[in-house]
Design a protein around this motif. Structure first.
Motif, short mmCIF file in Angstrom:
data_model
loop_
_atom_site.label_atom_id
_atom_site.label_comp_id
_atom_site.label_asym_id
_atom_site.label_seq_id
_atom_site.Cartn_x
_atom_site.Cartn_y
_atom_site.Cartn_z
N THR A 74 0.82 -1.21 0.00
CA THR A 74 0.00 0.00 0.00
C THR A 74 0.85 1.26 0.00
N THR A 94 0.70 4.98 -2.17
CA THR A 94 0.13 6.14 -1.49
C THR A 94 1.18 7.16 -1.11
N GLU A 147 -5.64 -3.01 0.31
CA GLU A 147 -6.56 -2.88 -0.82
C GLU A 147 -6.04 -3.70 -1.98
N SER A 174 -14.60 -7.40 -2.10
CA SER A 174 -13.97 -6.18 -1.63
C SER A 174 -14.99 -5.06 -1.44
N GLU A 216 -16.24 -3.29 2.06
CA GLU A 216 -15.90 -1.87 2.06
C GLU A 216 -14.39 -1.63 2.01
N ARG A 217 -13.68 -2.48 1.28
CA ARG A 217 -12.26 -2.26 1.07
C ARG A 217 -12.08 -1.25 -0.06
N PRO A 218 -11.17 -0.31 0.09
CA PRO A 218 -10.99 0.71 -0.96
C PRO A 218 -10.42 0.11 -2.23
N ASP A 267 -10.33 2.45 -5.08
CA ASP A 267 -10.29 3.60 -5.97
C ASP A 267 -8.90 3.96 -6.47
N HIS A 268 -7.89 3.15 -6.13
CA HIS A 268 -6.56 3.37 -6.69
C HIS A 268 -6.40 2.67 -8.05
N LYS A 290 -7.48 5.05 -10.92
CA LYS A 290 -7.31 6.47 -10.62
C LYS A 290 -6.64 7.17 -11.80
N ARG A 349 -16.15 3.31 -8.81
CA ARG A 349 -15.71 2.50 -7.67
C ARG A 349 -14.22 2.16 -7.78
N GLY A 357 -12.08 4.21 -9.01
CA GLY A 357 -11.34 5.46 -8.91
C GLY A 357 -11.28 6.27 -10.19
#
Length: 378
Positions: free
Chosen positions: A18, A22, A30, A102, A106-108, A110-111, A114, A139, A141
């Motif tokens: 991750t 980030t 994620e 996922s 509710e795992r992100p 949106d990467h 993106k 969803r 990203g």
């Protein structure tokens, strides 16, 4: 890229790394579906004469040749179900299932896409296909730009080819629906980005067929060995045209129930038969239902008839009710591409075998998977 590491352990290796994505900031685990270093997305060149393969079962459609890779979908147009192999379906469905889990947890995500943009171009009205593609992109990203016939330069006389060429310059992937069979294939010649067929008149609807087979797999656990009964306007129904063809990759039996004059087109029946799939025609739901594992209902399509009288003469002949469901197996599912009109009673909605709303939700996960794969992010 080689996505082989994704599948055997249900993508367990994706729940890491991750900080790299980030900029050193902390973030929750994620799914990492990014391209490996050195991999690149292959987009078709505009106005080029590169080889394409013709759909075996629909002469109006051409698919792009497969690129070399684990799934071969990166940068490809998605025009016809004839382009898919069984292995590709498994890749799409396994990824869709992972994305579904996922989202539910509710795992992100949106990467994943993106910075990517999807152009949604619909020359026909749509609820599920349009909204599920938009939800899928967002969803993951990405962002969505919208063009429709009513509010665009189509009103000024702009051609489909010009519109698509322009939208391809704004977006990374184009999703197109058009009322004319073969129009999406024609537009693909002018689109230098991946183009996804979201329905072309009475021709094909490949992503609907993908979500239908995914739904069957999720609901029953397998596709092989099932009896699938298609009911309604089989002549004009692009959903059943694509589904019947895609099911030839499995060991199934197909049954048809339709009003007179609205039977499955002969070229579809011939294609399915050429693949060794058993097909039968029935005159009533009562006759076909007892051995059915998947009942695929469709509406009589008012927009395909020249007069109201012609439409009303065939409307309401096959209606699924709780009473009729007493003829059905305890373990089976009722599906419908929606919208429904009167062919499924609302009283059936509470029956656990009624899968059509779950089916619509499955469409988002399949389209999430397809967008990620076509854009080279898996």
């Amino acid at each position: 890229m080689d996505c082989g590491f994704l599948l055997p352990d249900l993508y367990s290796k994706l729940l890491s790394d991750t900080n790299t994505r980030t900029g050193g900031h902390l973030a929750p685990p994620e799914l990492d579906l990014k391209l490996q270093a050195g991999a690149r997305c292959l987009s078709p060149n505009p106005f080029c004469s590169t080889a394409r393969h013709k759909s075996d079962s629909n002469p109006n459609l051409y698919g792009s040749p497969m690129t070399v890779g684990s799934h071969g979908l990166t940068g490809q147009h998605i025009l016809t179900v004839d382009m898919f192999s069984k292995d590709q379906l498994n890749d799409i469905f396994n990824l869709a299932q992972t994305l579904r889990i996922s989202v539910q947890k509710e795992r992100p995500l949106d990467h994943i896409l993106k910075g990517k943009v999807m152009a949604s171009v619909f020359y026909e009205v749509s609820t599920r296909t349009s909204c599920s593609f938009s939800a899928a992109m967002q969803r993951l990203g990405g962002r969505v730009i919208i063009m429709d016939e009513a509010s665009s330069s189509v009103k000024k006389g702009e051609t489909l080819e010009d519109s698509i060429a322009v939208m391809a310059g704004y977006a990374d992937v184009v999703v197109l629906r058009h009322p004319e069979p073969g129009a999406v294939s024609r537009a693909a010649n002018y689109c230098r980005k991946p183009l996804i067929n979201a329905g072309d008149g009475i021709g094909e609807h490949p992503t609907q067929a993908l979500l239908d087979v995914f739904t069957i797999r999720e609901e029953i656990g397998t596709v092989n060995g099932l009896t699938i009964t298609m009911v309604g306007d089989l002549k004009h129904g692009r959903t059943v045209h694509s589904l019947a063809r895609l099911l030839t990759l499995y060991n199934v039996q197909i049954r048809y129930v339709s009003p007179q004059g609205l039977s499955m087109p002969s070229h579809i029946v011939q294609f399915v038969g050429s693949k060794g799939i058993s097909q039968e025609k029935f005159d009533s739901l009562e006759e076909a239902l007892p051995e059915t594992d998947v009942l695929y209902m469709t509406r009589i399509q008012r927009e395909r008839f020249s007069s109201q009288e012609e439409y009303e003469s065939v409307c309401g002949l096959f209606v699924m009710t709780p009473q009729l469901m007493t003829w059905a197996k305890r373990r089976m599912v009722v599906m419908h591409p929606l919208p429904r009109v009167s062919e499924i009673s609302p009283e059936l909605d509470s029956d656990p075998r009624a899968a059509y709303f779950r089916q619509a939700e499955c469409g988002m996960y399949v389209r999430m998977a397809l967008l990620a794969m076509v854009l080279g992010k898996c």
